[in-house]
Write an enzyme that holds these catalytic residues in place. Structure first.
Site: not given
Length: 139
Positions: A100, A102
């Site tokens: 992922h 941020h």
């Protein structure tokens, strides 16, 4: 899917989330532990713990989704800047082992910090590691 992966459970609707964007390969959600207002995550739908495990197509899709969400963040929260961070492994402080990105909105004087002191490296060591890296890349 990893049975205990929080992001896979979010993807599958087993855990709640505030979804802000979705396409065939990615999902963007608001971070429930935001560093700043508007902090969100772009997650690959295919489970891959790290950059090393993720497929190229998923990585490309994550970057394209990150750009789309970053542009929307600029409008939605009137940010002054943006940090895009991605961690791989516990030593890099990756808290959820699912690839992922941020997206962290930043404002002048937000008191969040993120500065590393500029310390010149050992030139011989830099050269040696660069040569090892070239060799590993096959170039």
């Amino acid at each position: 899917m990893a049975a205990d992966c929080e992001f896979c459970k979010i993807r599958d609707g087993e855990l709640p989330s505030m979804r802000v964007y979705e396409d065939d390969r990615t999902l963007a959600i608001m971070d429930i532990n935001p560093l700043t207002s508007g902090h969100c995550l772009v997650i690959t739908k295919t489970h891959a713990p790290t950059l090393w495990d993720a497929g190229v197509e998923d990585l490309q899709a994550a970057m394209a989704a990150a750009r789309k969400v970053a542009i929307a963040l600029r409008t939605a929260v009137k940010l002054d800047g943006l940090n895009m961070l991605q961690a791989n492994g516990a030593a890099a402080f990756q808290s959820v082992p699912h690839y992922h990105l941020h997206l962290i909105p930043r404002w002048h004087n937000d008191d969040k910090g993120f500065d590393w002191p500029v310390v010149p490296g050992d030139r011989a060591q830099i050269q040696a590691i660069g040569e090892r890296l070239r060799e590993a890349l096959g170039s």
